[in-house]
Design a protein around this motif. Structure first.
Motif, short mmCIF file in Angstrom:
data_model
loop_
_atom_site.label_atom_id
_atom_site.label_comp_id
_atom_site.label_asym_id
_atom_site.label_seq_id
_atom_site.Cartn_x
_atom_site.Cartn_y
_atom_site.Cartn_z
N GLY A 43 6.65 34.13 8.79
CA GLY A 43 8.10 34.30 8.95
C GLY A 43 8.53 34.50 10.38
N SER A 44 7.74 34.05 11.36
CA SER A 44 8.21 34.25 12.73
C SER A 44 8.90 33.01 13.30
N GLY A 45 9.09 31.98 12.47
CA GLY A 45 9.87 30.82 12.89
C GLY A 45 11.36 31.09 12.67
N ALA A 46 12.07 30.10 12.17
CA ALA A 46 13.52 30.26 11.96
C ALA A 46 13.83 31.44 11.05
N THR A 47 13.01 31.62 10.02
CA THR A 47 13.33 32.65 9.01
C THR A 47 13.45 34.04 9.66
N GLY A 48 12.47 34.39 10.48
CA GLY A 48 12.48 35.73 11.08
C GLY A 48 13.52 35.90 12.17
N CYS A 50 16.63 34.56 11.86
CA CYS A 50 17.95 34.21 11.32
C CYS A 50 18.82 35.45 11.16
N ALA A 51 20.10 35.20 10.85
CA ALA A 51 21.07 36.30 10.77
C ALA A 51 21.00 37.01 9.43
N GLY A 52 20.24 36.47 8.48
CA GLY A 52 20.08 37.15 7.19
C GLY A 52 21.28 37.03 6.27
N ALA A 175 -3.17 29.75 11.70
CA ALA A 175 -3.83 28.52 11.25
C ALA A 175 -2.91 27.33 11.54
N SER A 176 -3.05 26.81 12.75
CA SER A 176 -2.16 25.72 13.17
C SER A 176 -2.70 24.37 12.71
N VAL A 177 -1.86 23.62 12.03
CA VAL A 177 -2.25 22.27 11.62
C VAL A 177 -2.10 21.34 12.82
N ALA A 205 6.55 22.25 5.06
CA ALA A 205 7.57 23.30 5.03
C ALA A 205 7.65 23.92 6.42
N ALA A 206 7.63 23.04 7.43
CA ALA A 206 7.51 23.51 8.82
C ALA A 206 8.86 23.70 9.50
N GLY A 207 9.94 23.77 8.72
CA GLY A 207 11.26 24.12 9.27
C GLY A 207 11.64 23.24 10.45
N GLN A 229 21.55 31.30 19.08
CA GLN A 229 21.19 32.64 19.56
C GLN A 229 22.23 33.69 19.21
N MET A 230 21.85 34.92 19.33
CA MET A 230 22.74 36.03 18.97
C MET A 230 22.31 37.29 19.71
N PHE A 231 23.17 38.31 19.71
CA PHE A 231 22.77 39.60 20.27
C PHE A 231 23.23 40.70 19.33
N LEU A 253 31.84 31.49 15.64
CA LEU A 253 31.58 32.82 16.21
C LEU A 253 31.52 33.80 15.04
N TYR A 254 30.47 34.62 15.00
CA TYR A 254 30.36 35.51 13.84
C TYR A 254 29.92 36.92 14.21
N PHE A 255 30.27 37.83 13.32
CA PHE A 255 30.04 39.27 13.51
C PHE A 255 29.58 39.85 12.19
N GLY A 309 16.65 31.25 18.14
CA GLY A 309 15.78 30.57 17.17
C GLY A 309 16.26 29.14 17.03
N LEU A 310 15.62 28.40 16.13
CA LEU A 310 15.96 26.98 16.01
C LEU A 310 16.54 26.66 14.64
N TYR A 311 17.71 26.01 14.64
CA TYR A 311 18.22 25.42 13.41
C TYR A 311 17.38 24.16 13.17
N GLY A 334 14.93 21.03 6.46
CA GLY A 334 16.18 20.49 6.98
C GLY A 334 17.40 21.22 6.46
N PHE A 335 17.31 22.52 6.32
CA PHE A 335 18.42 23.28 5.73
C PHE A 335 19.58 23.53 6.70
N SER A 336 19.44 23.05 7.92
CA SER A 336 20.55 22.95 8.86
C SER A 336 21.25 24.28 9.15
N GLY A 337 20.45 25.34 9.27
CA GLY A 337 21.01 26.62 9.71
C GLY A 337 21.50 27.52 8.60
N HIS A 338 21.33 27.12 7.32
CA HIS A 338 21.70 28.05 6.25
C HIS A 338 20.67 28.05 5.13
N GLY A 339 19.40 27.92 5.52
CA GLY A 339 18.35 27.77 4.51
C GLY A 339 17.72 29.05 4.02
C1 LIG Z 1 19.68 31.97 14.92
C2 LIG Z 1 19.62 31.54 13.48
C3 LIG Z 1 20.47 32.14 12.55
C4 LIG Z 1 20.41 31.77 11.22
N1 LIG Z 1 21.17 32.44 10.30
C5 LIG Z 1 21.05 32.17 8.99
C6 LIG Z 1 21.75 32.92 8.00
O1 LIG Z 1 22.49 33.85 8.32
N2 LIG Z 1 21.56 32.61 6.70
C7 LIG Z 1 20.73 31.59 6.29
O2 LIG Z 1 20.61 31.34 5.09
N3 LIG Z 1 20.04 30.87 7.20
C8 LIG Z 1 20.17 31.13 8.53
N4 LIG Z 1 19.47 30.42 9.45
C9 LIG Z 1 18.67 29.27 8.99
C10 LIG Z 1 17.37 29.72 8.39
O3 LIG Z 1 16.71 30.58 9.27
C11 LIG Z 1 16.50 28.48 8.08
O4 LIG Z 1 17.25 27.53 7.38
C12 LIG Z 1 15.29 28.87 7.24
O5 LIG Z 1 14.72 30.05 7.71
C13 LIG Z 1 14.28 27.73 7.27
O6 LIG Z 1 13.09 28.19 6.67
P1 LIG Z 1 11.78 27.33 6.80
O7 LIG Z 1 10.74 28.02 6.02
O8 LIG Z 1 12.10 25.90 6.48
O9 LIG Z 1 11.45 27.33 8.39
P2 LIG Z 1 10.69 28.41 9.28
O10 LIG Z 1 11.07 29.79 8.93
O11 LIG Z 1 10.85 28.00 10.70
O12 LIG Z 1 9.20 28.22 8.85
C14 LIG Z 1 8.44 27.12 9.29
C15 LIG Z 1 7.09 27.64 9.72
O13 LIG Z 1 6.24 26.54 10.00
C16 LIG Z 1 5.34 26.97 10.99
N5 LIG Z 1 4.71 25.80 11.60
C17 LIG Z 1 5.29 24.87 12.40
N6 LIG Z 1 4.38 23.97 12.80
C18 LIG Z 1 3.21 24.33 12.23
C19 LIG Z 1 1.89 23.80 12.30
N7 LIG Z 1 1.61 22.72 13.03
N8 LIG Z 1 0.90 24.42 11.60
C20 LIG Z 1 1.16 25.53 10.85
N9 LIG Z 1 2.40 26.09 10.79
C21 LIG Z 1 3.41 25.49 11.45
C22 LIG Z 1 6.24 27.74 11.94
O14 LIG Z 1 5.51 28.59 12.80
C23 LIG Z 1 7.17 28.47 10.99
O15 LIG Z 1 6.75 29.79 10.72
C24 LIG Z 1 19.51 30.76 10.80
C25 LIG Z 1 18.67 30.17 11.73
C26 LIG Z 1 18.70 30.56 13.06
C27 LIG Z 1 17.77 29.92 14.03
#
Ligand SMILES: Cc1cc2nc3c(=O)[nH]c(=O)nc-3n(C[C@H](O)[C@H](O)[C@H](O)COP(=O)(O)OP(=O)(O)OC[C@H]3O[C@@H](n4cnc5c(N)ncnc54)[C@H](O)[C@@H]3O)c2cc1C
Length: 384
Positions: A43-48, A50-52, A175-177, A205-207, A229-231, A253-255, A309-311, A334-339
């Protein structure tokens, strides 16, 4: 780390999509499934990052229906998965400051109400009355839904990983693929720094990195990583505990409340696609100024933390579920920032698709991979 030599299914990515898919496959009886996550922490990619935020307020029927399935799963999470995820139903209040958005909000509320979501349409005056600390002289309309709110993303990911582990499925971090083996149009397995694993089914499921994984299998996937990004601030005692998740829609813009302080974010509409996850300090100032104009109290707040983080953006801001042109190579992404909010139901849908051959809980076949080539795009308006 010792990876198995073979598995029935490999999931690449340990964010909410991978974790939920792993759990639902295991719960459906498929124990010989493994998840590979490149980072040391799940969960250290987009999920961790995100704004929750979780909401029912979308502009397309399929997105509202995804929320109608997914958010109740989050409400039941503790009972079913055994993990508290801190769901706070503070409501989302979206504010329209131009005619086009106000008109669209009206249609969105009609759609949501028709599907059983009790979103309220507010006048500009009602918005101002509900947000006395904010400056919204230009608000023309607003929408509010009380059951929208906030959830802790890491608890959701770890809840699923732990529950899947109890059922016998295995998740590996660090475990990087590095490659995917494809022979005669069929996937055969993956390469990693710790060796190769053979499997007839691989789930991408690599976001935001899904495109890179697609390249490894020779499948071009239309998912672009775009930085957001956010603060957060230190304690702001003037902000009431029931302060909603407020979105100034035209400015993206959100709060929302974050601990004793606030989280303030803004989408940079000029951000180019790329993998940079460093905070853009210049844009943070733009965000701060815009935030202060709406909420003058911010002037007295200190920044407590910030991050980027990355959308994972698709051309129509809707996700992709299911098969790809390579046999055995599947995608959920491909959940485009709301996944985050759609993670629970999406993992369930993928498990149904892989185990039963079709989506049972909700028919998401319109969100297939082929729609891009066939020009069947479905535009979502409520992208923040
Ligand atoms: C700043 C920000 C705010 C957001 N706010 C919201 C919100 O309020 N509500 C909401 O619903 N969504 C929000 N989102 C969107 C949400 O975070 C994503 O849609 C969702 O987390 C996507 O989940 P995922 O599992 O597809 O991707 P990720 O959580 O990114 O998981 C993909 C994982 O794949 C791993 N990976 C990549 N390449 C490899 C490889 N080669 N080998 C092994 N592992 C690999 C990555 O390290 C990562 O952990 C936000 C996103 C961002 C960036």
């Amino acid at each position: 780390m010792t990876l198995p030599k073979t598995a029935d299914i490999i999931i690449i990515g340990g964010g909410v999509m991978g974790a939920s898919t792993l759990y639902h496959l295991a719960a459906g009886g498929q124990k010989n499934v493994i998840l590979l996550e490149q980072e040391d922490v799940f969960g250290s990619g987009a999920t961790g990052r995100c704004a929750g935020g979780v909401r029912y307020q979308f502009s397309t029927e399929i997105n509202v229906r995804l929320s109608l399935e997914s958010l109740p799963m989050i409400e039941r999470f503790k009972e079913e998965i055994g993990q508290d995820v801190n769901y706070r139903q503070c409501g989302y209040l979206l504010v329209a400051t131009n005619e086009r958005d106000a008109e669209t909000f009206k249609r969105n509320v009609e759609l949501q109400n028709r599907l059983g979501v009790k979103t309220e349409l507010l006048s500009g005056d009602e918005v101002r009355r509900r947000l006395p600390l904010m400056k919204f002289e230009d608000a023309l309309a607003g929408t509010f839904h009380q059951k929208d709110g906030l959830v802790d993303p890491n608890s959701v990911v770890m809840g699923y990983i732990s529950a899947a582990g109890r059922l016998g499925a295995k998740a590996f971090s660090g475990a990087s693929v590095t490659g995917i083996r494809v022979e005669e149009g069929n996937v055969r397995g993956v390469e990693t720094a710790s060796g190769s694993v053979e499997a007839p089914i691989i789930v991408n499921a690599a976001g935001p990195w899904a495109g890179r994984i697609g390249e490894m299998a020779g499948v071009p996937i239309p998912i672009q990583p775009v930085r957001r990004q956010m603060f957060t601030t230190n304690a702001m005692p003037m902000i009431p505990s029931d302060f909603p998740f407020v979105i100034d829609f035209a400015q993206s813009l959100y709060f929302h409340r974050e601990g004793e302080g606030l989280l303030v974010g803004m989408s940079n509409q000029n951000e180019k696609a790329g993998f940079d996850q460093n905070v853009d300090e210049e844009f943070e100032m733009v965000n701060f100024e815009a935030g202060m104009t709406r909420l003058p109290l911010l002037e007295y707040a200190q920044r407590a933390s910030h991050w980027a983080g990355l959308y994972e953006i698709t051309p129509d801001a809707h996700p992709i579920y299911g098969k790809t042109p390579v046999e055995g190579f599947f995608i959920v992404g491909g959940f485009s920032g709301h996944g985050f909010m759609h993670g629970p139901v999406s993992g369930k849908l993928m498990a149904e698709y892989l185990l039963d051959g079709k989506f049972q809980t909700l028919d998401v076949s319109v969100l297939d991979f082929e729609r891009f080539a066939e020009g069947r795009l479905i535009k979502e308006y409520n992208v923040v």
